[in-house]
Design a protein around this motif. Structure first.
Motif, PDB file in Angstrom:
ATOM      1  N   CYS A 105       0.819  -1.218   0.000  1.00  0.00           N
ATOM      2  CA  CYS A 105       0.000   0.000   0.000  1.00  0.00           C
ATOM      3  C   CYS A 105       0.850   1.265   0.000  1.00  0.00           C
ATOM      4  CB  CYS A 105      -0.891   0.016   1.246  1.00  0.00           C
ATOM      5  SG  CYS A 105       0.058   0.253   2.791  1.00  0.00           S
ATOM      6  N   THR A 106       2.143   1.111   0.291  1.00  0.00           N
ATOM      7  CA  THR A 106       2.974   2.271   0.643  1.00  0.00           C
ATOM      8  C   THR A 106       3.118   3.317  -0.472  1.00  0.00           C
ATOM      9  OG1 THR A 106       4.160   0.780   2.113  1.00  0.00           O
ATOM     10  CG2 THR A 106       5.171   2.927   1.709  1.00  0.00           C
ATOM     11  N   PRO A 107       3.334   2.932  -1.733  1.00  0.00           N
ATOM     12  CA  PRO A 107       3.448   3.983  -2.752  1.00  0.00           C
ATOM     13  C   PRO A 107       2.193   4.859  -2.832  1.00  0.00           C
ATOM     14  CG  PRO A 107       4.282   1.902  -3.599  1.00  0.00           C
ATOM     15  CD  PRO A 107       3.607   1.599  -2.295  1.00  0.00           C
ATOM     16  N   GLY A 108       1.036   4.226  -2.805  1.00  0.00           N
ATOM     17  CA  GLY A 108      -0.215   4.990  -2.860  1.00  0.00           C
ATOM     18  C   GLY A 108      -0.407   5.803  -1.591  1.00  0.00           C
ATOM     19  N   MET A 109      -0.051   5.209  -0.467  1.00  0.00           N
ATOM     20  CA  MET A 109      -0.225   5.888   0.825  1.00  0.00           C
ATOM     21  C   MET A 109       0.660   7.132   0.887  1.00  0.00           C
ATOM     22  SD  MET A 109      -2.021   5.211   3.543  1.00  0.00           S
ATOM     23  CE  MET A 109      -2.351   3.509   3.964  1.00  0.00           C
ATOM     24  N   ILE A 110       1.901   7.010   0.473  1.00  0.00           N
ATOM     25  CA  ILE A 110       2.816   8.163   0.536  1.00  0.00           C
ATOM     26  C   ILE A 110       2.410   9.219  -0.495  1.00  0.00           C
ATOM     27  CG2 ILE A 110       5.210   8.895   0.067  1.00  0.00           C
ATOM     28  CD1 ILE A 110       6.170   6.478   1.584  1.00  0.00           C
ATOM     29  N   THR A 111       2.002   8.783  -1.667  1.00  0.00           N
ATOM     30  CA  THR A 111       1.578   9.753  -2.688  1.00  0.00           C
ATOM     31  C   THR A 111       0.351  10.517  -2.196  1.00  0.00           C
ATOM     32  OG1 THR A 111       2.431   8.248  -4.362  1.00  0.00           O
ATOM     33  CG2 THR A 111       1.047  10.028  -5.146  1.00  0.00           C
ATOM     34  N   ARG A 112      -0.552   9.809  -1.524  1.00  0.00           N
ATOM     35  CA  ARG A 112      -1.725  10.489  -0.952  1.00  0.00           C
ATOM     36  C   ARG A 112      -1.296  11.438   0.185  1.00  0.00           C
ATOM     37  NH1 ARG A 112      -5.086  13.891  -0.632  1.00  0.00           N
ATOM     38  NH2 ARG A 112      -6.355  13.927   1.221  1.00  0.00           N
ATOM     39  N   ALA A 113      -0.406  10.959   1.054  1.00  0.00           N
ATOM     40  CA  ALA A 113       0.039  11.789   2.198  1.00  0.00           C
ATOM     41  C   ALA A 113       0.770  13.034   1.697  1.00  0.00           C
ATOM     42  CB  ALA A 113       0.945  10.964   3.103  1.00  0.00           C
ATOM     43  N   TRP A 114       1.492  12.903   0.602  1.00  0.00           N
ATOM     44  CA  TRP A 114       2.219  14.030   0.011  1.00  0.00           C
ATOM     45  C   TRP A 114       1.229  15.132  -0.375  1.00  0.00           C
ATOM     46  CZ3 TRP A 114       2.279  15.862  -5.186  1.00  0.00           C
ATOM     47  CH2 TRP A 114       3.365  16.675  -5.513  1.00  0.00           C
ATOM     48  N   ARG A 115       0.133  14.744  -0.999  1.00  0.00           N
ATOM     49  CA  ARG A 115      -0.878  15.739  -1.371  1.00  0.00           C
ATOM     50  C   ARG A 115      -1.620  16.245  -0.128  1.00  0.00           C
ATOM     51  NH1 ARG A 115      -1.214  19.642  -4.275  1.00  0.00           N
ATOM     52  NH2 ARG A 115      -0.310  18.401  -5.955  1.00  0.00           N
ATOM     53  N   LEU A 116      -1.900  15.342   0.809  1.00  0.00           N
ATOM     54  CA  LEU A 116      -2.596  15.745   2.036  1.00  0.00           C
ATOM     55  C   LEU A 116      -1.832  16.859   2.756  1.00  0.00           C
ATOM     56  CD1 LEU A 116      -4.676  15.344   4.387  1.00  0.00           C
ATOM     57  CD2 LEU A 116      -3.179  13.537   5.251  1.00  0.00           C
ATOM     58  N   LEU A 117      -0.514  16.741   2.831  1.00  0.00           N
ATOM     59  CA  LEU A 117       0.272  17.752   3.541  1.00  0.00           C
ATOM     60  C   LEU A 117       0.346  19.064   2.770  1.00  0.00           C
ATOM     61  CD1 LEU A 117       3.155  15.731   5.238  1.00  0.00           C
ATOM     62  CD2 LEU A 117       0.908  16.400   6.139  1.00  0.00           C
ATOM     63  N   GLN A 118      -0.010  19.042   1.502  1.00  0.00           N
ATOM     64  CA  GLN A 118      -0.124  20.319   0.783  1.00  0.00           C
ATOM     65  C   GLN A 118      -1.516  20.913   0.987  1.00  0.00           C
ATOM     66  OE1 GLN A 118       1.867  20.289  -3.166  1.00  0.00           O
ATOM     67  NE2 GLN A 118       2.539  18.276  -2.472  1.00  0.00           N
ATOM     68  N   GLU A 119      -2.509  20.035   1.107  1.00  0.00           N
ATOM     69  CA  GLU A 119      -3.866  20.523   1.380  1.00  0.00           C
ATOM     70  C   GLU A 119      -3.964  21.057   2.808  1.00  0.00           C
ATOM     71  OE1 GLU A 119      -5.945  17.027  -1.397  1.00  0.00           O
ATOM     72  OE2 GLU A 119      -5.920  16.833   0.767  1.00  0.00           O
ATOM     73  N   ASN A 120      -3.270  20.398   3.703  1.00  0.00           N
ATOM     74  CA  ASN A 120      -3.340  20.746   5.132  1.00  0.00           C
ATOM     75  C   ASN A 120      -1.966  20.467   5.752  1.00  0.00           C
ATOM     76  OD1 ASN A 120      -3.819  21.002   7.827  1.00  0.00           O
ATOM     77  ND2 ASN A 120      -5.528  19.545   7.924  1.00  0.00           N
ATOM     78  N   PRO A 121      -1.100  21.494   5.820  1.00  0.00           N
ATOM     79  CA  PRO A 121       0.278  21.253   6.246  1.00  0.00           C
ATOM     80  C   PRO A 121       0.426  20.868   7.723  1.00  0.00           C
ATOM     81  CG  PRO A 121       0.066  23.350   5.072  1.00  0.00           C
ATOM     82  CD  PRO A 121      -1.319  22.854   5.346  1.00  0.00           C
ATOM     83  N   ASP A 122      -0.613  21.103   8.523  1.00  0.00           N
ATOM     84  CA  ASP A 122      -0.478  20.776   9.949  1.00  0.00           C
ATOM     85  C   ASP A 122      -1.711  20.005  10.429  1.00  0.00           C
ATOM     86  OD1 ASP A 122       0.639  20.702  12.443  1.00  0.00           O
ATOM     87  OD2 ASP A 122      -0.050  22.697  13.023  1.00  0.00           O
ATOM     88  N   PRO A 123      -1.926  18.836   9.879  1.00  0.00           N
ATOM     89  CA  PRO A 123      -3.165  18.109  10.200  1.00  0.00           C
ATOM     90  C   PRO A 123      -3.118  17.466  11.593  1.00  0.00           C
ATOM     91  CG  PRO A 123      -1.794  16.785   8.749  1.00  0.00           C
ATOM     92  CD  PRO A 123      -1.071  18.077   8.947  1.00  0.00           C
ATOM     93  N   SER A 124      -4.278  17.375  12.207  1.00  0.00           N
ATOM     94  CA  SER A 124      -4.385  16.611  13.460  1.00  0.00           C
ATOM     95  C   SER A 124      -4.342  15.126  13.094  1.00  0.00           C
ATOM     96  CB  SER A 124      -5.715  16.918  14.155  1.00  0.00           C
ATOM     97  OG  SER A 124      -6.780  16.478  13.325  1.00  0.00           O
TER      98      SER A 124
END
Ligand code: FES
Ligand code: FES
Length: 164
Positions: A105-124
């Motif tokens: 799952c890791t490539p998809g998970m990291i690619t998603r997390a990469w975008r998530l941190l641009q959408e929300n740089p300091d997520p809970s």
């Protein structure tokens, strides 16, 4: 079916290929461009193993026809590290915090997390869990994935503050 010229930018490089428009983006990336980082877990839009970035949004590339991605900017896990090969802080954090076991799952998970941190740089932690809810992992129980994304966010934010 007749093939069409498909042009897109993948991981910063212009790509032009002939492909049947009905080919799925995941198959185009893996089979025609030899980008085998994005995986095929279900082919039905459920698991997120095939996640890539398409024009600034996370998409499940098994749900996108290649013709729909024509002209787009696509980023795969192969385009997450720096150009000199230095791993992205997310990649380091997944390694350090044991955010992966089998790694499927890791490539998809990291690619998603990469975008998530641009959408929300300091997520809970809750926002991280919601943000990756389209990506299934059968191994880790998510604890360490969340920890890794949190650690990467902290590192990226500290780096940003230091640069200001
Ligand atoms: S392979 Fe695309 S969501 Fe599972
Ligand atoms: S590490 Fe095995 S599915 Fe996530």
């Amino acid at each position: 079916m007749a093939k069409s010229h498909i042009r897109m930018t993948v991981n910063g490089s212009a790509v032009e290929e002939l492909a049947e428009p009905r080919v799925l983006l995941i198959h185009f990336l893996r089979e025609q461009l030899a980008l085998t980082g994005p995986h095929i877990g279900c082919d039905t839009g459920h698991c997120g193993a095939c996640t890539v970035d398409l024009n600034g949004k996370s998409v499940k590339s098994c749900m996108v026809f290649v013709a729909q991605a024509s002209g787009a900017e696509v980023r795969t896990i192969e385009g997450i590290a720096a150009a000199d090969g230095t791993p992205h802080p997310l990649q380091e954090a997944f390694r350090e915090h044991h955010g992966l076991q089998c790694g499927f799952c890791t490539p998809g998970m990291i690619t998603r997390a990469w975008r998530l941190l641009q959408e929300n740089p300091d997520p809970s932690d809750q926002e991280i869990r919601y943000g990756i809810s389209g990506n299934l992992c059968r191994c880790t129980g998510y604890q360490n994935i969340v920890k890794a994304i949190r650690a990467a966010a902290d590192q990226l934010n500290a780096h940003k503050e230091a640069a200001e």
